[in-house]
Design an enzyme around this catalytic site. Structure first.
Site, PDB file in Angstrom:
ATOM      1  N   CYS A 181      60.091  65.768  73.849  1.00  0.00           N
ATOM      2  CA  CYS A 181      60.038  64.644  72.890  1.00  0.00           C
ATOM      3  C   CYS A 181      59.743  63.310  73.594  1.00  0.00           C
ATOM      4  O   CYS A 181      59.761  62.268  72.974  1.00  0.00           O
ATOM      5  CB  CYS A 181      61.366  64.539  72.127  1.00  0.00           C
ATOM      6  SG  CYS A 181      62.757  64.006  73.160  1.00  0.00           S
ATOM      7  N   GLN A 239      51.333  51.838  94.356  1.00  0.00           N
ATOM      8  CA  GLN A 239      51.271  53.289  94.172  1.00  0.00           C
ATOM      9  C   GLN A 239      52.674  53.880  94.354  1.00  0.00           C
ATOM     10  O   GLN A 239      52.889  55.057  94.095  1.00  0.00           O
ATOM     11  CB  GLN A 239      50.321  53.925  95.180  1.00  0.00           C
ATOM     12  CG  GLN A 239      48.884  53.408  95.074  1.00  0.00           C
ATOM     13  CD  GLN A 239      48.036  53.852  96.237  1.00  0.00           C
ATOM     14  OE1 GLN A 239      47.450  54.939  96.228  1.00  0.00           O
ATOM     15  NE2 GLN A 239      47.986  53.023  97.272  1.00  0.00           N
ATOM     16  N   THR A 276      48.295  51.555 102.619  1.00  0.00           N
ATOM     17  CA  THR A 276      47.803  52.721 101.879  1.00  0.00           C
ATOM     18  C   THR A 276      46.671  53.377 102.667  1.00  0.00           C
ATOM     19  O   THR A 276      45.853  52.716 103.292  1.00  0.00           O
ATOM     20  CB  THR A 276      47.319  52.358 100.457  1.00  0.00           C
ATOM     21  OG1 THR A 276      46.914  53.566  99.791  1.00  0.00           O
ATOM     22  CG2 THR A 276      46.156  51.377 100.466  1.00  0.00           C
ATOM     23  N   SER A 277      46.665  54.726 102.608  1.00  0.00           N
ATOM     24  CA  SER A 277      45.616  55.473 103.322  1.00  0.00           C
ATOM     25  C   SER A 277      44.301  55.403 102.558  1.00  0.00           C
ATOM     26  O   SER A 277      43.258  55.808 103.077  1.00  0.00           O
ATOM     27  CB  SER A 277      46.051  56.939 103.495  1.00  0.00           C
ATOM     28  OG  SER A 277      46.400  57.490 102.227  1.00  0.00           O
ATOM     29  N   VAL A 291      56.680  54.668  94.007  1.00  0.00           N
ATOM     30  CA  VAL A 291      57.568  54.944  92.863  1.00  0.00           C
ATOM     31  C   VAL A 291      59.007  54.517  93.180  1.00  0.00           C
ATOM     32  O   VAL A 291      59.923  54.791  92.410  1.00  0.00           O
ATOM     33  CB  VAL A 291      57.525  56.451  92.504  1.00  0.00           C
ATOM     34  CG1 VAL A 291      56.130  56.875  92.059  1.00  0.00           C
ATOM     35  CG2 VAL A 291      57.990  57.325  93.676  1.00  0.00           C
ATOM     36  N   HIS A 299      51.832  54.935  89.728  1.00  0.00           N
ATOM     37  CA  HIS A 299      52.250  56.344  89.785  1.00  0.00           C
ATOM     38  C   HIS A 299      53.642  56.563  89.217  1.00  0.00           C
ATOM     39  O   HIS A 299      54.264  57.584  89.491  1.00  0.00           O
ATOM     40  CB  HIS A 299      52.169  56.853  91.233  1.00  0.00           C
ATOM     41  CG  HIS A 299      50.753  56.873  91.753  1.00  0.00           C
ATOM     42  ND1 HIS A 299      50.456  56.913  93.093  1.00  0.00           N
ATOM     43  CD2 HIS A 299      49.564  56.832  91.108  1.00  0.00           C
ATOM     44  CE1 HIS A 299      49.132  56.915  93.248  1.00  0.00           C
ATOM     45  NE2 HIS A 299      48.568  56.849  92.056  1.00  0.00           N
ATOM     46  N   CYS A 323      67.451  66.785  78.116  1.00  0.00           N
ATOM     47  CA  CYS A 323      67.295  65.686  77.164  1.00  0.00           C
ATOM     48  C   CYS A 323      68.515  65.612  76.237  1.00  0.00           C
ATOM     49  O   CYS A 323      68.919  66.639  75.680  1.00  0.00           O
ATOM     50  CB  CYS A 323      66.027  65.924  76.342  1.00  0.00           C
ATOM     51  SG  CYS A 323      65.816  64.749  75.014  1.00  0.00           S
TER      52      CYS A 323
HETATM   53  N1  APR Z   1      52.963  49.003 107.927  1.00  0.00           N
HETATM   54  C1  APR Z   1      51.712  49.110 107.397  1.00  0.00           C
HETATM   55  N2  APR Z   1      51.102  50.290 107.146  1.00  0.00           N
HETATM   56  C2  APR Z   1      51.795  51.411 107.460  1.00  0.00           C
HETATM   57  C3  APR Z   1      53.098  51.379 108.026  1.00  0.00           C
HETATM   58  C4  APR Z   1      53.680  50.110 108.264  1.00  0.00           C
HETATM   59  N3  APR Z   1      54.898  49.973 108.800  1.00  0.00           N
HETATM   60  N4  APR Z   1      53.509  52.670 108.223  1.00  0.00           N
HETATM   61  C5  APR Z   1      52.515  53.465 107.780  1.00  0.00           C
HETATM   62  N5  APR Z   1      51.482  52.714 107.344  1.00  0.00           N
HETATM   63  C6  APR Z   1      50.234  53.168 106.716  1.00  0.00           C
HETATM   64  C7  APR Z   1      49.661  54.453 107.269  1.00  0.00           C
HETATM   65  O1  APR Z   1      48.790  54.152 108.363  1.00  0.00           O
HETATM   66  C8  APR Z   1      48.881  54.990 106.059  1.00  0.00           C
HETATM   67  O2  APR Z   1      47.559  54.460 106.031  1.00  0.00           O
HETATM   68  O3  APR Z   1      50.543  53.448 105.363  1.00  0.00           O
HETATM   69  C9  APR Z   1      49.642  54.436 104.860  1.00  0.00           C
HETATM   70  C10 APR Z   1      50.440  55.477 104.117  1.00  0.00           C
HETATM   71  O4  APR Z   1      49.524  56.377 103.561  1.00  0.00           O
HETATM   72  P1  APR Z   1      50.053  57.522 102.570  1.00  0.00           P
HETATM   73  O5  APR Z   1      51.268  58.157 103.127  1.00  0.00           O
HETATM   74  O6  APR Z   1      48.872  58.370 102.220  1.00  0.00           O
HETATM   75  O7  APR Z   1      50.544  56.719 101.278  1.00  0.00           O
HETATM   76  P2  APR Z   1      49.679  56.203 100.055  1.00  0.00           P
HETATM   77  O8  APR Z   1      48.364  55.676 100.495  1.00  0.00           O
HETATM   78  O9  APR Z   1      50.559  55.296  99.270  1.00  0.00           O
HETATM   79  O10 APR Z   1      49.457  57.565  99.203  1.00  0.00           O
HETATM   80  C11 APR Z   1      48.858  57.441  97.933  1.00  0.00           C
HETATM   81  O11 APR Z   1      49.332  59.758  97.506  1.00  0.00           O
HETATM   82  O12 APR Z   1      50.758  61.565  97.618  1.00  0.00           O
HETATM   83  C12 APR Z   1      50.279  60.577  96.801  1.00  0.00           C
HETATM   84  O13 APR Z   1      51.367  59.714  94.927  1.00  0.00           O
HETATM   85  C13 APR Z   1      51.379  59.674  96.317  1.00  0.00           C
HETATM   86  O14 APR Z   1      51.270  57.304  95.815  1.00  0.00           O
HETATM   87  C14 APR Z   1      50.966  58.290  96.806  1.00  0.00           C
HETATM   88  C15 APR Z   1      49.470  58.438  97.008  1.00  0.00           C
HETATM   89 ZN    ZN Z   2      63.773  65.599  74.211  1.00  0.00          ZN
END
Ligand code: APR
Ligand code: ZN
Length: 242
Positions: free
Chosen positions: A129, A100, A187-188, A102, A118, A146
């Protein structure tokens, strides 16, 4: 037997391991996450910075924020956990990385079979364009224009309220369904459709491994949960991967 060894054996015996990452995978590379303590969304309002309406309203303000993030990322280095994942890809265990994020850190650390759900902060696209630009560093002039039609260039990332690239998300669904081991890192698990991927993997019988410092909606159905930092869990598991 240690859980680390159990998971290492499961990865070694797998036919299609997929790694799925979120912002927590880059936290130890000093790139801020979005949610949780000190997350970006606790300091900035995503509705003012990460939506098409925000860009229409104030492209300069949006680019100021993306430029700041690009500079943080350019100064960051992939941590050891990133290199472990790319090594597992070289060894033929990891068949795909779905991220997820970038920030491009999976590519910089040697992974190649990557799906960026993403988009990528170092890619821009013309709002008229669709000409694509690749930024080696943060653009000096913002908002960039552009070179062909002089319209505004926007970050080539997915904003709130926008659809993901159809081909990318369909491929990601396919990979989740095809996996027999699905490793979810940092990821959350609250942003869809990305958050659906571990559920699809589970439904198709994959072994779900979660690495996260906190409990998430994924934890309850994970077969293995490592409540620890990404680089720590990955290096512990890697000890048993010859
Ligand atoms: N190791 C493992 N997990 C970790 C660490 C670490 N060192 N530090 C933080 N975390 C966990 C947190 O507990 C949380 O669950 O990483 C997760 C980060 O969650 P988010 O900040 O919500 O990130 P993400 O899940 O990638 O968000 C998804 O939301 O805002 C949009 O486009 C954005 O791609 C992103 C999407
Ligand atoms: Zn253009």
């Amino acid at each position: 037997m240690s859980k680390f060894k159990e998971v290492a054996d499961r990865i070694k015996s797998s036919s299609y391991t997929v790694v799925f990452t979120g912002a927590g995978m880059s936290a130890e590379s000093n790139i801020p996450t979005f949610r949780g303590r000190n997350g970006l969304w606790s300091k900035y309002n995503p509705m003012e910075l990460a939506t098409p309406e925000a860009f229409r309203r104030d492209p300069y303000k949006v680019w100021e924020w993306y430029k700041m993030r690009m500079e943080i990322i350019l100064n960051a280095e992939p941590h050891e956990g990133y290199y472990i994942i790319s090594k597992w890809e070289e060894k033929g265990y990891v068949k795909r990385v779905i991220t997820q994020n970038v920030d491009g850190l999976h590519y910089r650390s040697g992974s190649r079979n990557i799906l960026e759900l993403h988009g990528n902060i170092f890619r821009g696209r013309c709002i008229s364009c669709w000409y694509k630009v690749h930024f080696k560093e943060a653009p000096s002039e913002i908002p960039p224009r552009c070179p062909f039609c002089n319209s505004l260039i926007r970050p080539d990332v997915v904003w709130f309220g926008e659809p993901l690239d159809t081909e990318t998300i369909s491929k990601a669904y396919e990979e989740a369904a095809r996996s027999d081991v699905f490793i979810v890192i940092g990821t959350s698990g609250v942003v869809y459709p990305a958050a659906e991927l571990p559920i699809i993997a589970k439904q198709y019988g994959s072994t779900i491994i979660e690495i996260n410092i906190e409990e998430t909606p994924i934890s309850v159905y994970a077969d293995y949960v490592f409540r620890m930092k990404a680089s720590e869990a990955l290096s512990q598991i890697d000890k048993y991967i010859d």
